[in-house]
Scaffold this active site. Structure first.
Site, PDB file in Angstrom:
ATOM      1  CB  SER A 259     -21.120  34.919 -24.425  1.00 44.57           C
ATOM      2  OG  SER A 259     -20.975  33.537 -24.309  1.00 44.57           O
ATOM      3  CE  LYS A 263     -26.458  31.688 -24.820  1.00 44.24           C
ATOM      4  NZ  LYS A 263     -25.671  31.074 -25.844  1.00 44.24           N
ATOM      5  CD1 TRP A 350     -19.991  26.517 -25.859  1.00 39.39           C
ATOM      6  CD2 TRP A 350     -20.104  24.369 -26.459  1.00 39.39           C
ATOM      7  NE1 TRP A 350     -20.768  25.856 -24.944  1.00 39.39           N
ATOM      8  CE2 TRP A 350     -20.862  24.537 -25.286  1.00 39.39           C
ATOM      9  CE3 TRP A 350     -20.033  23.095 -27.039  1.00 39.39           C
ATOM     10  CZ2 TRP A 350     -21.538  23.489 -24.663  1.00 39.39           C
ATOM     11  CZ3 TRP A 350     -20.715  22.048 -26.411  1.00 39.39           C
ATOM     12  CH2 TRP A 350     -21.443  22.254 -25.241  1.00 39.39           C
ATOM     13  CG  HIS A 400     -16.711  32.591 -26.505  1.00 34.24           C
ATOM     14  ND1 HIS A 400     -17.849  32.681 -27.267  1.00 34.24           N
ATOM     15  CD2 HIS A 400     -17.107  32.769 -25.216  1.00 34.24           C
ATOM     16  CE1 HIS A 400     -18.885  32.893 -26.479  1.00 34.24           C
ATOM     17  NE2 HIS A 400     -18.468  32.963 -25.228  1.00 34.24           N
TER      18      HIS A 400
HETATM   19  C1  GTR Z   1     -21.210  28.879 -22.093  1.00 36.94           C
HETATM   20  C2  GTR Z   1     -22.533  28.551 -22.720  1.00 36.94           C
HETATM   21  C3  GTR Z   1     -22.731  29.396 -23.926  1.00 36.94           C
HETATM   22  C4  GTR Z   1     -22.374  30.849 -23.714  1.00 36.94           C
HETATM   23  C5  GTR Z   1     -21.238  31.070 -22.737  1.00 36.94           C
HETATM   24  C6  GTR Z   1     -21.135  32.457 -22.096  1.00 36.94           C
HETATM   25  O1  GTR Z   1     -20.916  28.078 -21.032  1.00 36.94           O
HETATM   26  O2  GTR Z   1     -22.526  27.188 -23.044  1.00 36.94           O
HETATM   27  O3  GTR Z   1     -24.064  29.240 -24.391  1.00 36.94           O
HETATM   28  O4  GTR Z   1     -23.474  31.567 -23.305  1.00 36.94           O
HETATM   29  O5  GTR Z   1     -21.286  30.210 -21.671  1.00 36.94           O
HETATM   30  O6  GTR Z   1     -22.106  33.157 -21.910  1.00 36.94           O
HETATM   31  O7  GTR Z   1     -20.031  32.805 -21.728  1.00 36.94           O
END
Ligand code: GTR
Length: 420
Positions: A259, A263, A350, A400
């Site tokens: 997540s 990145k 998402w 996710h």
């Molecule tokens: C979310 C965000 C994503 C992702 C995620 C995470 O809220 O929109 O870009 O990074 O968090 O890191 O769990």
């Protein structure tokens, strides 16, 4: 700054609501028409034809563009940084592992910013082992039930920023994230695992860059490091330490993240060529997903929800993605020819799974130019059917998350590329 708990709760509700409602696009037929920058076409208009041109011209040019427009520049290795072993023990985890916990003191002082690296290596190892290095979201103690893992000294999520960490409350998190870290599986396959709580490097809230390591540096300029670049910098500092550790093979370190930390892993791998292999798990917007598709999370949304993640210049591309001189396939290409693996999940819309796949596909010409082979997929493969070459990709069934399924693929990929 101090935020009341009610403020944090309301923000969470607003964020959750906005993630599930319009105007975010989840319809493939409504993806805007876009043109991606060509990885092998330089700003000068000249095409990259040779490995040397990539290495000496196009790669540095792209790195600069990402620093200026997306993640921001970091200050490099601090000259006073020191390492201090807090704890070590052989034959832990039922004899499977050796454990070491090391503090990295960024300014060389115990009372300055510091991070703790937890390292497990296989007890049976005869020499230095290839190792996965990654950050975690809630403290090293959450990744396993091991009672000897030290609690984080920094602010942890769920507590009001500025509040001192309450150890009894923090202790309740022990082992809570163990499903995401296949510790025993990793060790049994002959690999080490080195992990750090990301809040040790920079607590994940917008305080105008005063806390974490930012306390040591001036406030970032519009092209200065945001939190993602700061966390990635922390991973490079961990690698500085691993270079001094004889149980880990620092030439075979795979950087991994999920997540926002996916990145971070991609940016760390792009920036620091000492990382031998790069893994992005469900990294989405600002990670592997192509920004120009504006599918699911958009540049504007991410800059609004998380103003501290990217450099300030990145806000120029809110609702204006095509004006950005780079897109995320170029970030993937910056790892070439080193092996990179991108993983998506079917329910993680998402993060734009198709956009994550396309970033790998459009980075592939750089891998081919550098002699690392072709990407073995033209179309996104069906769920649970990995495609693997110098680049790997899979779309896992499910949400996710990071699961044992993902880890099994990463270990196979590491076997193939890093050897045993
Ligand atoms: C979310 C965000 C994503 C992702 C995620 C995470 O809220 O929109 O870009 O990074 O968090 O890191 O769990």
């Amino acid at each position: 700054m101090r935020f009341p708990r009610s403020f944090l709760l309301v923000s969470l509700v607003v964020l959750t609501w906005s993630a599930d409602s319009q105007p975010f696009n989840y319809d493939e037929s409504k993806v805007p028409k876009y043109k991606l920058p060509d990885p092998l076409l330089m700003e000068s208009g000249e095409s990259v034809k040779t490995v040397a041109q990539w290495r000496t011209q196009r790669r540095p040019e792209l790195l600069e563009l990402f620093k200026t427009h997306v993640y921001g520049r970091d200050p490099g290795r601090p000259k006073d940084m020191t390492f201090f072993t807090l704890e070590q023990r052989h034959g832990v985890l039922n004899g499977l592992a050796n454990r070491r916990q090391v503090e990295v003191r960024f300014a060389g002082r115990r009372d300055g910013p510091r991070m703790t690296i937890l390292i497990y290596t296989p007890a049976k190892a005869k020499g230095p082992v290839p190792t996965f290095l990654g950050l975690n979201f809630r403290g090293n103690h959450t990744i396993h039930d091991d009672a000897a893992i030290l609690l984080p000294h920094s602010w942890v999520r769920g507590r009001t920023p500025g509040e001192t960490v309450n150890n009894r409350a923090t202790e309740k998190g022990r082992g809570k994230a163990k499903n995401r870290w296949a510790v025993e599986m990793i060790l049994k396959r002959g690999y080490g695992l080195a992990i750090i709580y990301y809040g040790d490097i920079d607590p994940d809230f917008d305080d105008g860059f005063k806390n974490g390591v930012h306390a040591l540096y001036p406030k970032p300029k519009p092209d200065g490091w945001g939190s993602i670049a700061t966390w990635a910098w922390g991973l490079s500092r961990a690698l500085d330490y691993l270079e001094t550790n004889k149980t880990v093979d620092h030439r075979r370190v795979a950087v991994i993240g999920h997540s926002r930390l996916g990145k971070t892993a991609l940016w760390a791998g792009a920036n620091d060529e000492r990382f031998a292999l790069v893994i992005s798990n469900n990294s989405g917007c600002g990670g592997a997903a192509l920004s120009r598709r504006a599918f699911g999370e958009t540049v504007k949304r991410i800059n609004t929800s998380f103003p501290h993640w990217f450099c300030d210049n990145f806000t120029k591309y809110n609702d204006n993605e095509s004006a950005c001189p780079v897109d995320q396939h170029l970030l993937v290409a910056l790892s070439a020819p080193r092996p990179v693996y991108i993983a998506s999940a079917t329910q993680d819309r998402w993060a734009d799974p198709h956009g994550e796949f396309l970033a790998a596909k459009y980075a592939a010409p750089v891998y081919s130019l550098l002699g690392a082979g072709n990407f073995p997929a033209d179309k996104q493969p069906p769920p649970d059917q990995p495609v693997v070459g110098a680049m790997g990709y899979h779309l896992r069934t499910g949400k996710h998350d990071v699961t044992d399924y993902d880890w099994a693929r990463y270990l196979d990929f590491a076997d193939q590329h890093l050897g045993k």
